[in-house]
Design a protein around this motif. Structure first.
Motif, PDB file in Angstrom:
ATOM      1  N   THR A 108      13.022  10.114  49.965  1.00 13.47           N
ATOM      2  CA  THR A 108      12.862  10.737  48.652  1.00 13.47           C
ATOM      3  C   THR A 108      13.311   9.805  47.530  1.00 13.47           C
ATOM      4  OG1 THR A 108      14.967  11.922  48.952  1.00 13.47           O
ATOM      5  CG2 THR A 108      12.925  13.128  49.454  1.00 13.47           C
TER       6      THR A 108
ATOM      7  N   ALA B 278      17.017  22.093  53.235  1.00 17.27           N
ATOM      8  CA  ALA B 278      15.885  23.005  53.354  1.00 17.27           C
ATOM      9  C   ALA B 278      15.044  22.507  54.520  1.00 17.27           C
ATOM     10  CB  ALA B 278      15.073  23.018  52.064  1.00 17.27           C
TER      11      ALA B 278
ATOM     12  N   THR C  42      11.716  23.009  57.015  1.00 15.28           N
ATOM     13  CA  THR C  42      10.364  23.565  57.050  1.00 15.28           C
ATOM     14  C   THR C  42      10.187  24.415  58.312  1.00 15.28           C
ATOM     15  OG1 THR C  42       9.390  21.742  58.285  1.00 15.28           O
ATOM     16  CG2 THR C  42       9.500  21.497  55.865  1.00 15.28           C
TER      17      THR C  42
ATOM     18  N   ALA D 263      14.274  18.945  51.846  1.00 17.18           N
ATOM     19  CA  ALA D 263      15.038  18.900  50.596  1.00 17.18           C
ATOM     20  C   ALA D 263      16.515  18.989  50.942  1.00 17.18           C
ATOM     21  CB  ALA D 263      14.645  20.055  49.679  1.00 17.18           C
ATOM     22  N   TYR D 264      17.349  18.514  50.009  1.00 21.50           N
ATOM     23  CA  TYR D 264      18.786  18.609  50.247  1.00 21.50           C
ATOM     24  C   TYR D 264      19.570  18.589  48.948  1.00 21.50           C
ATOM     25  CZ  TYR D 264      19.391  13.552  49.507  1.00 21.50           C
ATOM     26  OH  TYR D 264      19.445  12.293  48.959  1.00 21.50           O
TER      27      TYR D 264
ATOM     28  N   TYR E 100      17.392  16.373  45.992  1.00 23.51           N
ATOM     29  CA  TYR E 100      16.105  15.724  46.215  1.00 23.51           C
ATOM     30  C   TYR E 100      15.212  16.670  46.994  1.00 23.51           C
ATOM     31  CZ  TYR E 100      17.532  11.127  44.572  1.00 23.51           C
ATOM     32  OH  TYR E 100      17.940  10.076  43.783  1.00 23.51           O
ATOM     33  N   VAL E 101      13.962  16.742  46.572  1.00 26.43           N
ATOM     34  CA  VAL E 101      12.949  17.562  47.237  1.00 26.43           C
ATOM     35  C   VAL E 101      11.773  16.651  47.552  1.00 26.43           C
ATOM     36  CG1 VAL E 101      11.412  19.554  47.027  1.00 26.43           C
ATOM     37  CG2 VAL E 101      13.692  19.616  45.953  1.00 26.43           C
ATOM     38  N   ASP E 102      11.372  16.615  48.813  1.00 23.96           N
ATOM     39  CA  ASP E 102      10.229  15.811  49.212  1.00 23.96           C
ATOM     40  C   ASP E 102       8.989  16.286  48.458  1.00 23.96           C
ATOM     41  OD1 ASP E 102       9.188  13.718  51.069  1.00 23.96           O
ATOM     42  OD2 ASP E 102       7.955  15.396  51.776  1.00 23.96           O
TER      43      ASP E 102
ATOM     44  N   LEU F 239       7.117  19.502  49.286  1.00 23.18           N
ATOM     45  CA  LEU F 239       7.724  20.808  49.016  1.00 23.18           C
ATOM     46  C   LEU F 239       7.983  21.053  47.530  1.00 23.18           C
ATOM     47  CD1 LEU F 239      10.328  21.145  51.920  1.00 23.18           C
ATOM     48  CD2 LEU F 239       8.016  22.067  51.776  1.00 23.18           C
ATOM     49  N   GLN F 240       7.606  20.121  46.684  1.00 26.10           N
ATOM     50  CA  GLN F 240       7.856  20.306  45.256  1.00 26.10           C
ATOM     51  C   GLN F 240       6.996  21.438  44.712  1.00 26.10           C
ATOM     52  OE1 GLN F 240       7.659  16.459  43.358  1.00 26.10           O
ATOM     53  NE2 GLN F 240       9.503  15.780  44.404  1.00 26.10           N
TER      54      GLN F 240
ATOM     55  N   LEU G 244      12.611  24.946  44.976  1.00 27.20           N
ATOM     56  CA  LEU G 244      13.787  24.514  45.745  1.00 27.20           C
ATOM     57  C   LEU G 244      14.823  23.806  44.878  1.00 27.20           C
ATOM     58  CD1 LEU G 244      12.150  23.303  49.064  1.00 27.20           C
ATOM     59  CD2 LEU G 244      13.858  25.108  48.815  1.00 27.20           C
ATOM     60  N   GLY G 245      14.382  22.993  43.930  1.00 27.60           N
ATOM     61  CA  GLY G 245      15.335  22.312  43.052  1.00 27.60           C
ATOM     62  C   GLY G 245      16.174  23.321  42.282  1.00 27.60           C
TER      63      GLY G 245
END
Length: 180
Positions: A30, A71, A73, A80-81, A105-107, A110-111, A115-116
């Motif tokens: 990421t 997070a 999947t 994400a983390y 950070y969110v891949d 998954l944006q 999640l952010g």
């Protein structure tokens, strides 16, 4: 906030030692996806080897006053983390007990799923449980999207500093949100 949350087929939970390899891989991916084009390959690699290493995340997971959430999947991969912990940023006038939102950070895959923002809310809840009077973060000066998100949730820019990525130096904005 409960230790585990399931949101829209994405499972948000505390990270564990079993996640270390996947967490390192996600953190390096990421960061590189978002910022890798800004740096010489040797500067990027030096940064990843120190700041996004197995040792970095092993230490974070073992630290009693550090929050590491992931997070996962439906397929079982991390996407994400979030990392929060004691303040290490150059905040010269920080209140005693201030904490830091260190990483969200969110891949790319998954944006756009919230999640952010979910992780920001978790960070605030964690900080309040710590009885922290304020939370700090730093954001790359040219990362306008992240800066705007942080401003929408109450952070304000209070300073600037140079952030090392290998031999390269980025202008970072130091931001704070009071929690009292």
């Amino acid at each position: 906030m409960p230790a585990e949350t399931d949101t829209s087929a994405i499972h948000v939970r505390d990270a564990t030692r079993d996640d270390l390899d996947a967490l390192v891989a996600l953190s390096q991916k990421t960061f590189t996806d978002k910022f890798g084009h800004l740096y010489k390959p040797e500067d990027l690699q030096a940064f990843l080897d120190t700041e996004h290493s197995l040792s970095t995340y092993r230490t974070a997971l073992a630290a009693p006053r550090t929050l590491v959430r992931v997070a996962e999947t439906p397929e079982g991969s991390l996407g994400a983390y979030l990392v929060c912990g004691p303040l290490t940023l150059p905040a010269e006038e920080a209140a005693e007990g201030a904490v830091e939102l260190k990483r969200i950070y969110v891949d790319a895959s998954l944006q756009g799923r919230g999640l952010g923002r979910h992780f920001i809310d978790e960070a605030f809840a964690w900080a309040r449980r710590q009885e922290a009077p304020e939370m700090y973060l730093s954001v790359f000066s040219e990362n306008d999207g992240a800066r705007r998100l942080y401003e929408r949730v109450g952070f304000e820019k209070i300073g600037e500093f140079l952030f090392p990525v290998g031999e390269h130096r980025d202008l970072e904005f130091l931001m704070r949100r009071r929690l009292e």
